[in-house]
Enzyme design. Sequence first.
Site, mmCIF file in Angstrom:
data_model
loop_
_atom_site.group_PDB
_atom_site.id
_atom_site.type_symbol
_atom_site.label_atom_id
_atom_site.label_comp_id
_atom_site.label_asym_id
_atom_site.label_seq_id
_atom_site.Cartn_x
_atom_site.Cartn_y
_atom_site.Cartn_z
ATOM 1 N N LYS A 184 0.840 -1.203 0.000
ATOM 2 C CA LYS A 184 0.000 0.000 0.000
ATOM 3 C C LYS A 184 0.875 1.253 0.000
ATOM 4 O O LYS A 184 1.614 1.495 0.941
ATOM 5 C CB LYS A 184 -0.904 0.051 1.227
ATOM 6 C CG LYS A 184 -1.917 1.201 1.106
ATOM 7 C CD LYS A 184 -2.621 1.525 2.396
ATOM 8 C CE LYS A 184 -1.902 2.544 3.225
ATOM 9 N NZ LYS A 184 -1.840 3.897 2.623
ATOM 10 N N GLU A 258 10.406 0.604 10.167
ATOM 11 C CA GLU A 258 11.343 1.714 9.922
ATOM 12 C C GLU A 258 10.586 2.986 10.260
ATOM 13 O O GLU A 258 9.693 3.397 9.521
ATOM 14 C CB GLU A 258 11.755 1.752 8.438
ATOM 15 C CG GLU A 258 12.493 0.517 7.966
ATOM 16 C CD GLU A 258 13.975 0.537 8.298
ATOM 17 O OE1 GLU A 258 14.417 1.475 9.001
ATOM 18 O OE2 GLU A 258 14.670 -0.382 7.867
ATOM 19 N N CYS A 292 13.310 10.697 7.060
ATOM 20 C CA CYS A 292 13.335 10.118 8.405
ATOM 21 C C CYS A 292 14.686 10.303 9.072
ATOM 22 O O CYS A 292 14.772 10.511 10.267
ATOM 23 C CB CYS A 292 12.994 8.644 8.321
ATOM 24 S SG CYS A 292 13.981 7.789 7.093
ATOM 25 N N GLU A 389 10.110 15.028 15.915
ATOM 26 C CA GLU A 389 10.304 15.160 14.482
ATOM 27 C C GLU A 389 9.448 16.309 13.948
ATOM 28 O O GLU A 389 8.272 16.396 14.278
ATOM 29 C CB GLU A 389 9.826 13.848 13.846
ATOM 30 C CG GLU A 389 10.651 13.382 12.725
ATOM 31 C CD GLU A 389 10.190 12.039 12.192
ATOM 32 O OE1 GLU A 389 9.087 11.561 12.519
ATOM 33 O OE2 GLU A 389 10.963 11.473 11.416
HETATM 34 P P1 NAP Z 1 2.387 7.462 8.662
HETATM 35 O O1 NAP Z 1 1.267 8.376 8.907
HETATM 36 O O2 NAP Z 1 2.787 6.505 9.723
HETATM 37 O O3 NAP Z 1 2.040 6.686 7.323
HETATM 38 C C1 NAP Z 1 2.860 5.671 6.775
HETATM 39 C C2 NAP Z 1 1.987 4.685 6.018
HETATM 40 O O4 NAP Z 1 1.136 3.987 6.939
HETATM 41 C C3 NAP Z 1 1.053 5.347 5.024
HETATM 42 O O5 NAP Z 1 0.896 4.504 3.897
HETATM 43 C C4 NAP Z 1 -0.221 5.456 5.818
HETATM 44 O O6 NAP Z 1 -1.362 5.598 5.041
HETATM 45 C C5 NAP Z 1 -0.214 4.130 6.555
HETATM 46 N N1 NAP Z 1 -1.056 4.079 7.747
HETATM 47 C C6 NAP Z 1 -1.617 5.099 8.445
HETATM 48 N N2 NAP Z 1 -2.330 4.615 9.504
HETATM 49 C C7 NAP Z 1 -2.209 3.261 9.467
HETATM 50 C C8 NAP Z 1 -2.700 2.189 10.282
HETATM 51 N N3 NAP Z 1 -3.453 2.406 11.356
HETATM 52 N N4 NAP Z 1 -2.370 0.922 9.956
HETATM 53 C C9 NAP Z 1 -1.584 0.675 8.892
HETATM 54 N N5 NAP Z 1 -1.105 1.627 8.080
HETATM 55 C C10 NAP Z 1 -1.392 2.915 8.355
HETATM 56 O O7 NAP Z 1 3.703 8.255 8.300
HETATM 57 P P2 NAP Z 1 3.828 9.486 7.324
HETATM 58 O O8 NAP Z 1 3.521 10.712 8.095
HETATM 59 O O9 NAP Z 1 3.124 9.226 6.059
HETATM 60 O O10 NAP Z 1 5.381 9.399 6.984
HETATM 61 C C11 NAP Z 1 6.325 10.101 7.648
HETATM 62 C C12 NAP Z 1 6.978 9.237 8.731
HETATM 63 O O11 NAP Z 1 7.680 8.156 8.139
HETATM 64 C C13 NAP Z 1 8.001 10.016 9.501
HETATM 65 O O12 NAP Z 1 7.864 9.768 10.874
HETATM 66 C C14 NAP Z 1 9.322 9.446 8.993
HETATM 67 O O13 NAP Z 1 10.369 9.576 9.889
HETATM 68 C C15 NAP Z 1 8.967 8.041 8.699
HETATM 69 N N6 NAP Z 1 9.908 7.448 7.741
HETATM 70 C C16 NAP Z 1 10.796 6.503 8.185
HETATM 71 C C17 NAP Z 1 11.716 5.946 7.314
HETATM 72 C C18 NAP Z 1 12.696 4.923 7.800
HETATM 73 O O14 NAP Z 1 13.279 4.230 6.963
HETATM 74 N N7 NAP Z 1 12.911 4.770 9.102
HETATM 75 C C19 NAP Z 1 11.721 6.323 5.968
HETATM 76 C C20 NAP Z 1 10.814 7.281 5.552
HETATM 77 C C21 NAP Z 1 9.902 7.822 6.455
HETATM 78 P P3 NAP Z 1 -1.834 7.064 4.505
HETATM 79 O O15 NAP Z 1 -0.627 7.947 4.403
HETATM 80 O O16 NAP Z 1 -2.374 6.742 3.190
HETATM 81 O O17 NAP Z 1 -2.809 7.565 5.490
#
Ligand code: NAP
Length: 496
Positions: A184, A258, A292, A389
Amino acid sequence: MSPFEYAPAPESAAVVDIASSYGLFIGGQFVPATGGTPFKTVNPATEEVLAEVSEASTDDVDAAVAAARTAYTRVWSRMSGADRGKYLFRIARILQERAREFAVLETLDNGKPIKESRDVDLPLAAAHFFYHAGWADKLDHASLGPNPRPVGVVGQIVPWNFPMLMLAWKVAPALACGNTVVLKPAETTPLTALLFAEVCQQADLPPGVVNIVTGAGATGQAIVDHPGIDKLAFTGSTAVGKMIARSIAGTRKRATLELGGKAANIIFDDAPIDQAVEGIVNGIFFNQGHVCCAGSRILVQENIAEDLDRRLKRRLATLRVGDPMDKNTDVGAINSRKQLDRIEEMVAIGEAEGAQRWDSGCELPTNGFWFRPTVFSGVSQTHRIAQEEIFGPVVSVLTFRTPAEAVAKANNTPYGLSAGVWTEKGSRILWMADQLRAGVVWANTFNKFDPTSPFGGYKESGYGREGGRHGLEAYVTTAGPLERASEAARSKGASK
Ligand code: NAP
Ligand code: MG
């Protein structure tokens, strides 16, 4: 105002065909969704709607998992590693051939500068497929334990900051090890994953090996909760990562998470100062700071703090913020209104906490979502802007006097994803790398990625590694015959 004027050098959007609406990619075909509410994805630089995308319901996720299970048991897990490798090489080559199309689409849907999607995201995505294609027939030699076998059907959930690159980090190792996937993409950036579905068709990948279901959090949750999923690979926020860990507790599902980060970029007084300034810029303003492992906390040795501050601000005044499709652009659009609101909220908190805010004062386009490169000085460790963050083009500056103090401050966050060290002394680099609780430590550089190098976090930045030989471990099992028999029985039950 930038002291430099440039003629615009826009990339053409005409190299990519965007459909007005998209279905889901299940069992090798695009199929209509059943029951979900379609949603729109926009170009964050213009707020223009690019396409309407389907929301996968739990029934759709069911169908995708069933297609992945069938492909797994009948075709993919039985195929020789050498043959799986051929498909991965083919996908890698197609990604290179269609790189311009992918880069343009990524920039339109995400808002990142074209020079980044063109020179970083796409070359690295192809490199991940090439690298893992090479492993597919050599898993017995990867020190993974005796007789490494695939895990089964893998659910993969990726965020919006590197949509295509995160897909490659996840799909390439899973397929190389003989697993099938249900992936997804994020709600705001689904288009390159849907173009990747076309690449799977073009590469004649057996139907069901890769399935792509679009939607928001609820669709992600349906994947997490599905009993037919053997392993989850999630990249995203720590909050959602924790929810996933709770959801799968007590099940046999495996997971790699991650999550977020709050990296320290540590500048010693013997560092090559102008190079360090470039490293800071790359560390926090690359991809608008939506990274991230971004170097969002500068720790500078006190005796050079003023000099660094002056040089950094002079450099930031030259950054070009604006149209991501312009090849001159350094900083593009913030990915969504929601993310812009979050950044503004955190910056207001920083000001209320008493830190001094500076921004580059550049002009911003009228439409779209934008934020000026911003520096907070006078930040202390207890400030929320030093602990949480921000995920935007905002950096906090703290000072230190001794290496031990730099280490203590660098480690003083709940996260542990990455860190940067700038110094002339090799022995100090090694000592710091040993002391820092971070999955990746860069020395005299920042934000360098390579498929051969494992990436992942400590503490609340998650667990598991992606990339390199270590990244393969998550996608194989070396269970004994009894355990394998019971796993096989369970998979059979789940596929009914
Ligand atoms: P997020 O809100 O956690 O979303 C990540 C993914 O999870 C999206 O596809 C999101 O869907 C989905 N999601 C949301 N709620 C969910 C649930 N209850 N169950 C399963 N999946 C769910 O994160 P984001 O704000 O998009 O991304 C930024 C974050 O990613 C930052 O904290 C960043 O540090 C982290 N990140 C980490 C890495 C690493 O390698 N450590 C790399 C890149 C980013 P929708 O967006 O479609 O709602
Ligand atoms: Mg979008």
